[in-house]
Design a protein around this motif. Sequence first.
Motif, mmCIF file in Angstrom:
data_model
loop_
_atom_site.group_PDB
_atom_site.id
_atom_site.type_symbol
_atom_site.label_atom_id
_atom_site.label_comp_id
_atom_site.label_asym_id
_atom_site.label_seq_id
_atom_site.Cartn_x
_atom_site.Cartn_y
_atom_site.Cartn_z
ATOM 1 N N HIS A 32 16.348 -5.889 -4.548
ATOM 2 C CA HIS A 32 17.069 -4.770 -3.945
ATOM 3 C C HIS A 32 16.550 -3.464 -4.548
ATOM 4 O O HIS A 32 16.829 -3.161 -5.721
ATOM 5 N N PHE A 33 15.784 -2.706 -3.781
ATOM 6 C CA PHE A 33 15.344 -1.387 -4.232
ATOM 7 C C PHE A 33 16.501 -0.416 -4.028
ATOM 8 O O PHE A 33 17.032 -0.273 -2.924
ATOM 9 N N ILE A 34 16.901 0.243 -5.111
ATOM 10 C CA ILE A 34 18.101 1.063 -5.096
ATOM 11 C C ILE A 34 17.770 2.484 -5.559
ATOM 12 O O ILE A 34 17.267 2.680 -6.662
ATOM 13 N N GLY A 35 18.070 3.463 -4.713
ATOM 14 C CA GLY A 35 17.940 4.851 -5.134
ATOM 15 C C GLY A 35 19.020 5.168 -6.149
ATOM 16 O O GLY A 35 20.210 5.117 -5.835
ATOM 17 N N ALA A 36 18.612 5.469 -7.375
ATOM 18 C CA ALA A 36 19.579 5.713 -8.451
ATOM 19 C C ALA A 36 20.098 7.138 -8.451
ATOM 20 O O ALA A 36 20.912 7.507 -9.304
ATOM 21 N N GLY A 37 19.633 7.951 -7.497
ATOM 22 C CA GLY A 37 20.074 9.346 -7.459
ATOM 23 C C GLY A 37 19.446 10.149 -8.589
ATOM 24 O O GLY A 37 18.495 9.708 -9.246
ATOM 25 N N PRO A 38 19.961 11.337 -8.864
ATOM 26 C CA PRO A 38 19.370 12.208 -9.877
ATOM 27 C C PRO A 38 19.627 11.756 -11.306
ATOM 28 O O PRO A 38 19.103 12.335 -12.245
ATOM 29 N N GLY A 39 20.462 10.732 -11.488
ATOM 30 C CA GLY A 39 20.657 10.210 -12.826
ATOM 31 C C GLY A 39 22.096 10.012 -13.229
ATOM 32 O O GLY A 39 22.392 9.212 -14.116
ATOM 33 N N ALA A 40 23.021 10.720 -12.595
ATOM 34 C CA ALA A 40 24.427 10.597 -12.964
ATOM 35 C C ALA A 40 25.013 9.293 -12.440
ATOM 36 O O ALA A 40 24.776 8.903 -11.300
ATOM 37 N N ALA A 41 25.793 8.631 -13.277
ATOM 38 C CA ALA A 41 26.336 7.323 -12.922
ATOM 39 C C ALA A 41 27.292 7.381 -11.742
ATOM 40 O O ALA A 41 27.460 6.397 -11.022
ATOM 41 N N ASP A 42 27.946 8.529 -11.529
ATOM 42 C CA ASP A 42 28.927 8.622 -10.447
ATOM 43 C C ASP A 42 28.341 9.178 -9.155
ATOM 44 O O ASP A 42 29.074 9.481 -8.209
ATOM 45 N N LEU A 43 27.015 9.322 -9.091
ATOM 46 C CA LEU A 43 26.374 9.750 -7.850
ATOM 47 C C LEU A 43 25.655 8.602 -7.147
ATOM 48 O O LEU A 43 24.939 8.825 -6.177
ATOM 49 N N LEU A 44 25.829 7.393 -7.629
ATOM 50 C CA LEU A 44 25.314 6.235 -6.905
ATOM 51 C C LEU A 44 26.219 5.935 -5.716
ATOM 52 O O LEU A 44 27.413 6.236 -5.733
ATOM 53 N N THR A 45 25.658 5.320 -4.691
ATOM 54 C CA THR A 45 26.478 4.915 -3.555
ATOM 55 C C THR A 45 27.325 3.704 -3.935
ATOM 56 O O THR A 45 27.046 3.005 -4.919
#
Length: 252
Positions: free
Chosen positions: A4-17
């Motif tokens: 599963h390739f997952i975009g981790a966002g800019p780095g903040a844990a609460d900005l993941l989907t």
Amino acid sequence: MTVHFIGAGPGAADLLTVRAVELLRRCPVCLYPGTYLDPEVIAHCAPGTELIDTQRLDLDEITGHLVRATAAGRDVARLCSGDTSLYSALTEQTRRLDAAGVPWDITPGVPAYAAAAALLGTELTVPEVVQSVVLTRMQARSTAMPDSEALSGFARTGATLALHLAVTRTRELAAELAEYYGPGCPVAVVYRASQPEQMVLRGTLADIADQVEAAGLRQAAVILVGRALDPGAPCVQSHLYDPARDRAHLTG
């Protein structure tokens, strides 16, 4: 078993989907780019998850981990910084997985340029000022840029520029862009947007390089350039929300 390739966002844990968090919780193996992520992102993984930091691994080593895990009957979360559609080496990895017969899928993430714009409180497309955003990078010790994608070509359009992987060449790009946007054009450099150590530098093409060098920024920064960053830029009402627009024909 699936990678599963997952975009981790800019780095903040609460900005993941929500989907990304669910995958992290149930995958027994997780590969992640330790250079760019807040450690709290990895905290979404279940206790006992095999964690593999890819920052010092080459593509053969990364692929080896992915193939071995799935062969052993284990799903894999492959975290990518930002969004998988930008500078994630997704194409290289998925083609190797295809050759090995390994299934994969993609969960998108918040791109770094969007997180930077949010931190600035800025819309990158302002009606009748600029309606296009160019996502590009500069070449340093990295993969060559196609000849047709010279920075000057993008600059001629007057679009908002979102420059990734370019902070070490800020002085050079500022000098080049000043020929098209003017030295007074607003610029923002956003370092690690959304993470605890985030930093915002605001200036113009004339002075931004001095600020970047004084701050010692060398990586993990997005450079935004264009008239949309000027808080005093004129702004007309967009057609979609214009009170004078005839809405009688609209349904629903």
